[in-house]
Write an enzyme that holds these catalytic residues in place. Structure first.
Site, mmCIF file in Angstrom:
data_model
loop_
_atom_site.group_PDB
_atom_site.id
_atom_site.type_symbol
_atom_site.label_atom_id
_atom_site.label_comp_id
_atom_site.label_asym_id
_atom_site.label_seq_id
_atom_site.Cartn_x
_atom_site.Cartn_y
_atom_site.Cartn_z
ATOM 1 N N LYS A 196 0.842 -1.212 0.000
ATOM 2 C CA LYS A 196 0.000 0.000 0.000
ATOM 3 C C LYS A 196 0.871 1.254 0.000
ATOM 4 O O LYS A 196 2.011 1.242 0.463
ATOM 5 C CB LYS A 196 -0.925 0.020 1.231
ATOM 6 C CG LYS A 196 -1.728 -1.251 1.448
ATOM 7 C CD LYS A 196 -2.579 -1.613 0.284
ATOM 8 C CE LYS A 196 -3.358 -2.907 0.464
ATOM 9 N NZ LYS A 196 -2.728 -3.981 1.212
HETATM 10 C C1 LIG Z 1 -9.251 -3.531 -0.537
HETATM 11 C C2 LIG Z 1 -8.477 -4.206 0.556
HETATM 12 N N1 LIG Z 1 -9.047 -4.344 1.764
HETATM 13 C C3 LIG Z 1 -8.405 -4.928 2.790
HETATM 14 C C4 LIG Z 1 -7.133 -5.429 2.632
HETATM 15 C C5 LIG Z 1 -6.495 -6.150 3.767
HETATM 16 O O1 LIG Z 1 -5.408 -5.485 4.254
HETATM 17 P P1 LIG Z 1 -4.231 -6.265 5.002
HETATM 18 O O2 LIG Z 1 -3.461 -7.000 3.962
HETATM 19 O O3 LIG Z 1 -3.455 -5.168 5.651
HETATM 20 O O4 LIG Z 1 -4.867 -7.181 5.983
HETATM 21 C C6 LIG Z 1 -6.481 -5.299 1.401
HETATM 22 C C7 LIG Z 1 -5.125 -5.830 1.207
HETATM 23 O O5 LIG Z 1 -4.591 -5.877 0.124
HETATM 24 C C8 LIG Z 1 -7.178 -4.681 0.330
HETATM 25 O O6 LIG Z 1 -6.617 -4.570 -0.878
#
Ligand SMILES: Cc1ncc(COP(=O)(O)O)c(C=O)c1O
Length: 418
Positions: A196
């Site tokens: 991210k």
């Molecule tokens: C749209 C979206 N929501 C939630 C997440 C989950 O985040 P994390 O990987 O930090 O758990 C991601 C991860 O890529 C995502 O792309």
């Protein structure tokens, strides 16, 4: 040239280190924490307070809790809304699985919704058609950084008395009429992990309007010290000695790394915008290849993915042909990893071994989505190519030049084979 008209060998392209990249000050702060044995924080030390304040400032003073992943932040969001067996939550099919999967833990039911617009996002129409008497909440994802039409969606949520959650994990810094995404719903979630734009390696952020939501999330995330310090309601604070069953705490090391990105969010968004628009323009010289566009009044922040559509009828080749041609010239092109959930295991009939929270009645009801149930998101994804956005978060003159030249060669190869 080979007999097929394709270049036999293409020069390799040198790629820099992939995101996340940290500046010297961030590395020094992380190193100092490691040397001091401060890789964890049960209280509410300055590093955790700092990342939370940076997000609160960005999000118009929302209550902010930093946690260990975006998935944990989504779990906390659904938990504080009290969602459970029998409750339905509208979720886009085109999103990362974690927008939906924390609902399994709670025994609530994700109801997948189709894309309503060319950028893949849900719209009021594509959400409204899935509302039933059991619907309790709407979760939207600002896909690849494209803001969803939040004024209309917030109005729908109000009219139908539904909670509204924004998953902003692709959209750090995206705005609608100058207002950042994450401020339109009751709750907002940002992943600040992995690739991210704001990344501490692993991390997530929950932002809420309501102090009760914040207090409950705090108790779920951080029993004892932190909850004693930051839960506002004295009645809820009394529960801090046990908490509510989770440990979602972020490491202070992740917090300082993420803060270093958050502090220069505007510069990162500008660089990404310039790079992404130049890359899209380099490929849109060919008929039938088009960017996804940005709606009037909207800006793209995170640009989590740089996505283009290939219309095979107009282009004379399809998405897979373009990906292959670009790869032959060293471009790390592919298909967007964010793919329709209604084509994945659990949503097409596979059942996990045990779903404790599910009632026997719900357990008998498997998810049995077919591709044609949500045809727009399936078709869009089949026509999309993705360029490796994570190399382009900072100015990248050399890589951009190499990608432009490679795109020109790939398109001329494809023209030669038509
Ligand atoms: C749209 C979206 N929501 C939630 C997440 C989950 O985040 P994390 O990987 O930090 O758990 C991601 C991860 O890529 C995502 O792309």
């Amino acid at each position: 040239m080979t007999s097929t008209g394709l270049a036999a060998t293409a020069p390799a392209i040198d790629h820099p280190q992939q995101w996340p990249v940290y500046d010297g000050q961030a590395v020094a702060r992380a190193t100092d924490l490691i040397r001091a044995g401060r890789t964890f924080d049960y209280r509410h030390g300055p590093e955790i307070a700092e990342i939370e304040q940076l997000f609160a400032d960005h999000l118009d003073g929302r209550h902010v809790l930093a946690v260990n992943s975006g998935t944990s932040a989504l779990l906390a969001a659904y938990y504080v809304l009290g969602l459970g067996p029998g409750d339905e939550v509208l979720v886009p099919s085109l999103t990362f699985l974690a927008t939906a999967s924390p609902l399994f833990v709670l025994g609530a039911t994700p109801v997948l919704c189709d894309s309503g617009s060319a950028n893949g996002n849900v719209t009021v129409a594509s959400l409204a058609e899935r509302i039933t008497s059991r619907t309790r909440a709407i979760a939207v994802t600002h896909l690849f950084g494209h803001p969803c039409p939040m004024a209309e969606i917030a109005q729908l949520a109000r009219e139908r008395s539904l909670a509204l959650i924004e998953d902003c994990s692709h959209a750090h810094g995206s705005t609608i009429d100058g207002v950042p995404v994450g401020t339109f719903g009751d709750l907002a979630v940002f992943s600040i992990g992995g690739l991210k734009l704001v990344s501490g390696g692993m991390g997530g952020v929950l932002a809420c309007r309501d102090t009760r939501h914040y207090d409950l999330a705090c108790l779920l995330s951080s029993f004892r010290q932190r909850s004693n310090l930051t839960v506002r309601d004295p009645a809820l604070r009394r529960l801090a000695d046990v908490g509510l069953g989770g440990n979602l705490r972020i490491s202070p090391v992740a917090a300082v790394l993420a803060s270093s990105h958050m502090r220069r969010l505007d510069a990162l968004v500008r660089a990404k915008h310039d790079n992404a628009t130049a890359l899209v323009a380099a490929l849109c010289t060919h008929p039938g290849i088009e960017g996804l566009g940005v709606a009037a009044g909207h800006t793209m922040g995170g640009w989590y993915d740089i996505v283009l559509r290939v219309d095979p009828l107009r282009a004379g080749f399809d998405r897979d042909d373009l990906v292959a041609a670009l790869k032959r010239h060293g471009v790390r092109a592919g298909v967007p990893q964010t793919a329709p959930l209604h084509r994945t295991s659990v949503f097409t009939g596979a059942r996990p071994p045990t779903w404790h929270a599910y009632s026997p009645a719900t357990l008998r009801r498997r998810f049995t989505y077919a591709p044609e149930d949500l045809p727009v998101s399936a078709r869009l994804h089949d026509e999309w190519i993705s360029l490796p956005a994570t190399y382009f978060n900072e100015p990248q003159e050399d890589l951009l030049g190499a990608y432009r030249r490679a795109a020109e060669r790939a398109l001329s190869d494809l023209a030669a084979t038509r």
